[in-house]
Design a protein around this motif. Structure first.
Motif, PDB file in Angstrom:
ATOM      1  N   GLU A  51       0.828  -1.210   0.000  1.00  0.00           N
ATOM      2  CA  GLU A  51       0.000   0.000   0.000  1.00  0.00           C
ATOM      3  C   GLU A  51       0.861   1.260   0.000  1.00  0.00           C
ATOM      4  O   GLU A  51       0.635   2.184  -0.797  1.00  0.00           O
ATOM      5  CB  GLU A  51      -0.928   0.020   1.228  1.00  0.00           C
ATOM      6  N   LYS A  97       1.142   4.178  -2.882  1.00  0.00           N
ATOM      7  CA  LYS A  97       0.985   5.617  -2.629  1.00  0.00           C
ATOM      8  C   LYS A  97       2.216   6.357  -3.136  1.00  0.00           C
ATOM      9  O   LYS A  97       2.109   7.417  -3.778  1.00  0.00           O
ATOM     10  CB  LYS A  97       0.792   5.884  -1.120  1.00  0.00           C
ATOM     11  N   LEU A 151      -3.334   2.532  -7.193  1.00  0.00           N
ATOM     12  CA  LEU A 151      -3.741   2.994  -5.862  1.00  0.00           C
ATOM     13  C   LEU A 151      -5.160   2.531  -5.528  1.00  0.00           C
ATOM     14  O   LEU A 151      -5.490   2.280  -4.365  1.00  0.00           O
ATOM     15  CB  LEU A 151      -3.669   4.528  -5.827  1.00  0.00           C
ATOM     16  N   GLN A 185      -7.827   1.430  -2.118  1.00  0.00           N
ATOM     17  CA  GLN A 185      -8.645   2.599  -1.781  1.00  0.00           C
ATOM     18  C   GLN A 185      -9.247   2.528  -0.368  1.00  0.00           C
ATOM     19  O   GLN A 185      -9.198   3.486   0.378  1.00  0.00           O
ATOM     20  CB  GLN A 185      -9.769   2.770  -2.820  1.00  0.00           C
ATOM     21  N   GLU A 193      -6.943   9.558   5.402  1.00  0.00           N
ATOM     22  CA  GLU A 193      -6.037   8.858   4.470  1.00  0.00           C
ATOM     23  C   GLU A 193      -6.812   8.254   3.290  1.00  0.00           C
ATOM     24  O   GLU A 193      -6.424   8.430   2.134  1.00  0.00           O
ATOM     25  CB  GLU A 193      -5.277   7.750   5.206  1.00  0.00           C
ATOM     26  N   ASN A 194      -7.893   7.541   3.588  1.00  0.00           N
ATOM     27  CA  ASN A 194      -8.651   6.914   2.498  1.00  0.00           C
ATOM     28  C   ASN A 194      -9.297   7.952   1.576  1.00  0.00           C
ATOM     29  O   ASN A 194      -9.371   7.758   0.361  1.00  0.00           O
ATOM     30  CB  ASN A 194      -9.736   5.979   3.055  1.00  0.00           C
ATOM     31  N   LYS A 225      -6.533   9.188  -0.692  1.00  0.00           N
ATOM     32  CA  LYS A 225      -6.303   8.216  -1.768  1.00  0.00           C
ATOM     33  C   LYS A 225      -7.413   8.350  -2.811  1.00  0.00           C
ATOM     34  O   LYS A 225      -7.155   8.334  -4.020  1.00  0.00           O
ATOM     35  CB  LYS A 225      -6.286   6.791  -1.194  1.00  0.00           C
ATOM     36  N   SER A 226      -8.650   8.487  -2.337  1.00  0.00           N
ATOM     37  CA  SER A 226      -9.792   8.561  -3.268  1.00  0.00           C
ATOM     38  C   SER A 226      -9.701   9.785  -4.168  1.00  0.00           C
ATOM     39  O   SER A 226     -10.024   9.719  -5.360  1.00  0.00           O
ATOM     40  CB  SER A 226     -11.102   8.592  -2.477  1.00  0.00           C
ATOM     41  N   LEU A 281      -1.691  13.403  -0.966  1.00  0.00           N
ATOM     42  CA  LEU A 281      -1.418  12.003  -0.624  1.00  0.00           C
ATOM     43  C   LEU A 281      -0.081  11.863   0.112  1.00  0.00           C
ATOM     44  O   LEU A 281       0.080  10.986   0.961  1.00  0.00           O
ATOM     45  CB  LEU A 281      -1.379  11.173  -1.923  1.00  0.00           C
TER      46      LEU A 281
END
Lengths: 108, 108, 108, 108
Positions: A26, A30, B40, B44, C26-27, C30-31, D40
């Motif tokens: 992960e 990123k 990524l 998610q 964080e998610n 990422k999204s 990010l």
């Protein structure tokens, strides 16, 4: 320079710094996205960019991509070659020639 | 599999489809960022992802990264190795060990 | 349409589906990066794109950006306005006019 | 703070610097992806990040997203609301509750 000499060098670099613990799939994914953003920044306002700057940012993308392939236990060149076979079937020469359409929009 | 056999295969694939004209450094950099987003997406909502899916998306990132290095006329492994030398100096083992800080925030 | 009517609607949508648990900062970040990649895909091989498609992908970026601002407890328009004040000082009109240079490369 | 006061401020900022010429939909989409990468980066090695730093990077994403909506001539909140109606239908409460699956993988 080939992978069999570069990979051990990359692994030693990480091991010496005890960075393996940060390199989950992960976090590496990123990192690839972050570095891809920096590469894209070379072209933010212009289609042209200094080759050395592009090369420098591309090296960062590639480094994390190699680390991720190593983490997944796969050969990075092997998976590119394998994917190329799939893409060849999705984009037959006679239909795809000269077109930037997606495979599901290709015309006869 | 080594680069000297993979690159000609990639080049032939593109040439047959007359796709070289789309592969400017800018478009390839956009493509790397797009594929990095798909990679990524495997993570998610979760730190875990199916390895085959990750491998598949990583192959796409790598493909465009190899095409960009080829377009720039540089050896992809060479630029990773060169960048690694720079990073080694920015992150000396004794300071960087076990830390995820950036080089300008490393502590003595 | 203003934020005071849109935000409650977004929150209700998430609450009904019990999705708040996935929406860590964080998610959501990422999204945003994932959706930004899809937006960029509209322009992968061409500077022109269908406005409806661009609008659709932009809506996804904005949705996650609003959800992240809500999660951080900040007003999204307020932080844009605040940042604009900072940018104004970094890019004085007389130096920045007509130039796409970064603030640290502006010329007198 | 509402859009009807923020947008004129953003437009004046750009006009004074003659930056409109750089703000094609393509360049703004690249900019959103670049800033999404910086956002990010707050979470590169850690799920936690300083809220002020996240807020700062989010403001940059939002700024370019507002500029793009303005360039497309659409109301940013309107397109989010419109997309939300579509998503509501793709993710019915009874099927989507508590799940992070994609709509085409939802189970009865």
């Amino acid at each position: 320079m080939d992978l069999s000499s570069l990979l051990p060098e990359l692994r030693a670099f990480m091991a010496e710094r005890d960075w393996g613990k940060f390199h989950t799939p992960e976090n590496l994914s990123k990192s690839i996205a972050i570095e891809a953003g920096e590469l894209l920044e070379c072209f933010q306002w212009d289609s042209e960019a200094k080759p050395e700057r592009v090369q420098d940012e591309l090296a960062d993308v590639l480094t994390y991509a190699l680390l991720l392939s190593d983490r997944l236990g796969v050969d990075p060149l092997e998976i590119v070659s394998k994917k190329l076979q799939v893409t060849k079937e999705k984009y037959p020469v006679e239909k795809a020639r000269g077109s930037s359409r997606k495979y599901d929009e290709l015309q006869d």
